[in-house]
Design a protein around this motif. Structure first.
Motif, PDB file in Angstrom:
ATOM      1  N   ASN A 140       0.822  -1.212   0.000  1.00  0.00           N
ATOM      2  CA  ASN A 140       0.000   0.000   0.000  1.00  0.00           C
ATOM      3  C   ASN A 140       0.858   1.265   0.000  1.00  0.00           C
ATOM      4  O   ASN A 140       0.521   2.251  -0.650  1.00  0.00           O
ATOM      5  CB  ASN A 140      -0.959  -0.004   1.183  1.00  0.00           C
ATOM      6  CG  ASN A 140      -1.976  -1.119   1.078  1.00  0.00           C
ATOM      7  OD1 ASN A 140      -2.382  -1.488  -0.022  1.00  0.00           O
ATOM      8  ND2 ASN A 140      -2.372  -1.676   2.209  1.00  0.00           N
ATOM      9  N   GLU A 141       1.970   1.233   0.728  1.00  0.00           N
ATOM     10  CA  GLU A 141       2.896   2.378   0.735  1.00  0.00           C
ATOM     11  C   GLU A 141       3.514   2.583  -0.644  1.00  0.00           C
ATOM     12  O   GLU A 141       3.627   3.705  -1.126  1.00  0.00           O
ATOM     13  CB  GLU A 141       4.011   2.168   1.768  1.00  0.00           C
ATOM     14  CG  GLU A 141       3.592   2.361   3.188  1.00  0.00           C
ATOM     15  CD  GLU A 141       3.328   3.828   3.504  1.00  0.00           C
ATOM     16  OE1 GLU A 141       4.042   4.709   2.999  1.00  0.00           O
ATOM     17  OE2 GLU A 141       2.378   4.094   4.264  1.00  0.00           O
ATOM     18  N   ILE A 142       3.917   1.486  -1.278  1.00  0.00           N
ATOM     19  CA  ILE A 142       4.542   1.566  -2.595  1.00  0.00           C
ATOM     20  C   ILE A 142       3.546   2.108  -3.613  1.00  0.00           C
ATOM     21  O   ILE A 142       3.864   3.030  -4.377  1.00  0.00           O
ATOM     22  CB  ILE A 142       5.076   0.184  -3.026  1.00  0.00           C
ATOM     23  CG1 ILE A 142       6.125  -0.311  -2.030  1.00  0.00           C
ATOM     24  CG2 ILE A 142       5.662   0.243  -4.427  1.00  0.00           C
ATOM     25  CD1 ILE A 142       6.444  -1.788  -2.148  1.00  0.00           C
ATOM     26  N   VAL A 143       2.337   1.562  -3.620  1.00  0.00           N
ATOM     27  CA  VAL A 143       1.303   2.017  -4.556  1.00  0.00           C
ATOM     28  C   VAL A 143       0.976   3.488  -4.292  1.00  0.00           C
ATOM     29  O   VAL A 143       0.785   4.267  -5.230  1.00  0.00           O
ATOM     30  CB  VAL A 143       0.044   1.131  -4.468  1.00  0.00           C
ATOM     31  CG1 VAL A 143      -1.106   1.716  -5.253  1.00  0.00           C
ATOM     32  CG2 VAL A 143       0.354  -0.277  -4.961  1.00  0.00           C
ATOM     33  N   GLY A 144       0.935   3.891  -3.028  1.00  0.00           N
ATOM     34  CA  GLY A 144       0.684   5.296  -2.690  1.00  0.00           C
ATOM     35  C   GLY A 144       1.749   6.217  -3.255  1.00  0.00           C
ATOM     36  O   GLY A 144       1.433   7.295  -3.788  1.00  0.00           O
ATOM     37  N   GLN A 145       3.007   5.810  -3.173  1.00  0.00           N
ATOM     38  CA  GLN A 145       4.089   6.619  -3.730  1.00  0.00           C
ATOM     39  C   GLN A 145       4.014   6.686  -5.257  1.00  0.00           C
ATOM     40  O   GLN A 145       4.285   7.727  -5.851  1.00  0.00           O
ATOM     41  CB  GLN A 145       5.454   6.064  -3.296  1.00  0.00           C
ATOM     42  CG  GLN A 145       5.760   6.264  -1.830  1.00  0.00           C
ATOM     43  CD  GLN A 145       5.783   7.735  -1.456  1.00  0.00           C
ATOM     44  OE1 GLN A 145       6.322   8.572  -2.168  1.00  0.00           O
ATOM     45  NE2 GLN A 145       5.175   8.054  -0.322  1.00  0.00           N
ATOM     46  N   VAL A 146       3.647   5.582  -5.889  1.00  0.00           N
ATOM     47  CA  VAL A 146       3.506   5.558  -7.349  1.00  0.00           C
ATOM     48  C   VAL A 146       2.362   6.479  -7.769  1.00  0.00           C
ATOM     49  O   VAL A 146       2.495   7.253  -8.730  1.00  0.00           O
ATOM     50  CB  VAL A 146       3.282   4.124  -7.861  1.00  0.00           C
ATOM     51  CG1 VAL A 146       2.914   4.107  -9.329  1.00  0.00           C
ATOM     52  CG2 VAL A 146       4.520   3.275  -7.616  1.00  0.00           C
ATOM     53  N   GLU A 147       1.239   6.437  -7.054  1.00  0.00           N
ATOM     54  CA  GLU A 147       0.115   7.318  -7.376  1.00  0.00           C
ATOM     55  C   GLU A 147       0.488   8.785  -7.174  1.00  0.00           C
ATOM     56  O   GLU A 147       0.099   9.647  -7.964  1.00  0.00           O
ATOM     57  CB  GLU A 147      -1.103   6.941  -6.532  1.00  0.00           C
ATOM     58  CG  GLU A 147      -1.730   5.626  -6.950  1.00  0.00           C
ATOM     59  CD  GLU A 147      -2.814   5.138  -6.000  1.00  0.00           C
ATOM     60  OE1 GLU A 147      -2.994   5.738  -4.911  1.00  0.00           O
ATOM     61  OE2 GLU A 147      -3.473   4.149  -6.349  1.00  0.00           O
ATOM     62  N   LEU A 148       1.244   9.074  -6.122  1.00  0.00           N
ATOM     63  CA  LEU A 148       1.716  10.436  -5.890  1.00  0.00           C
ATOM     64  C   LEU A 148       2.607  10.899  -7.036  1.00  0.00           C
ATOM     65  O   LEU A 148       2.472  12.029  -7.527  1.00  0.00           O
ATOM     66  CB  LEU A 148       2.474  10.507  -4.561  1.00  0.00           C
ATOM     67  CG  LEU A 148       3.055  11.861  -4.175  1.00  0.00           C
ATOM     68  CD1 LEU A 148       1.939  12.863  -3.937  1.00  0.00           C
ATOM     69  CD2 LEU A 148       3.923  11.719  -2.934  1.00  0.00           C
TER      70      LEU A 148
END
Length: 192
Positions: A135-143
């Motif tokens: 979830n952290e990784i996906v959040g950074q990619v979305e950012l």
């Protein structure tokens, strides 16, 4: 420590290669070929880790891999890494790719190489594991995606460059340039 991450298809074509230790380019190609031959000849029902090939360090290193559809995800690690931990890391990496690309396939790795490298850098940098929370990784990619969209991405770069030049306060263009005996007449340019 992770020494290399290799992703190749069922035919041995590399789709992502990241070495965290220096190897000359010709040696890298030999390592890729040897790793593919070691991994591809194994049955799907055998253990997913084996000793590293002779080129990448032999028994001091381990190859830990997963085979998903048409792709092999291979991590070459030293003896300090946990085999099960790396298998879990491969799973997190693949699931993250799957979330970011909605059913990731080989073509996503080819046509979105920049995004794949960005995702990999969120997980592993310099051979060290940075993040395992999907979830952290996906959040950074979305950012990162939102930032690219707000900046207009690469396609808007020429327009931004032209507007920056327009906004510069330049004195009037010189009409003649004299360098010693050479006289250059500058043509009149139309304004932007």
């Amino acid at each position: 420590m992770i020494k290399a991450i290799l992703i190749f298809n069922n035919h041995g074509k590399p789709r992502l290669i990241r070495f965290y230790e220096y190897f000359a380019e010709d040696l890298q190609q030999q390592i890729i070929r040897e790793t593919f031959h070691l991994v591809s000849k194994r049955d799907d029902n055998v253990c997913n880790f084996l000793e590293g090939g002779s080129l990448i360090g032999g028994s001091d290193y381990k190859l830990i891999y997963r085979h998903y559809a048409t792709l092999y995800f291979v991590f070459c690690v030293d003896s300090s890494e946990s085999e099960l931990g790396i298998l879990d890391l491969i799973q997190v990496f693949v699931e993250t790719l799957d979330k970011c690309f909605e059913n990731v396939c080989e073509l996503d790795l080819i046509f979105h190489m920049d995004k794949v490298h960005y995702i990999l850098q969120e997980v592993v940098m310099g051979g060290m594991v940075l993040e395992t929370n999907m979830n952290e990784i996906v959040g950074q990619v979305e950012l990162q995606n939102r930032m690219e969209k707000s900046e207009g991405g690469f396609s808007a770069a020429p327009a931004r460059a032209v507007s920056a030049v327009k906004n510069m306060n330049l004195p009037e263009m010189p009409r003649n340039i004299n360098i010693g005996d050479i006289n250059i007449k500058v043509p009149t340019l139309s304004p932007f």
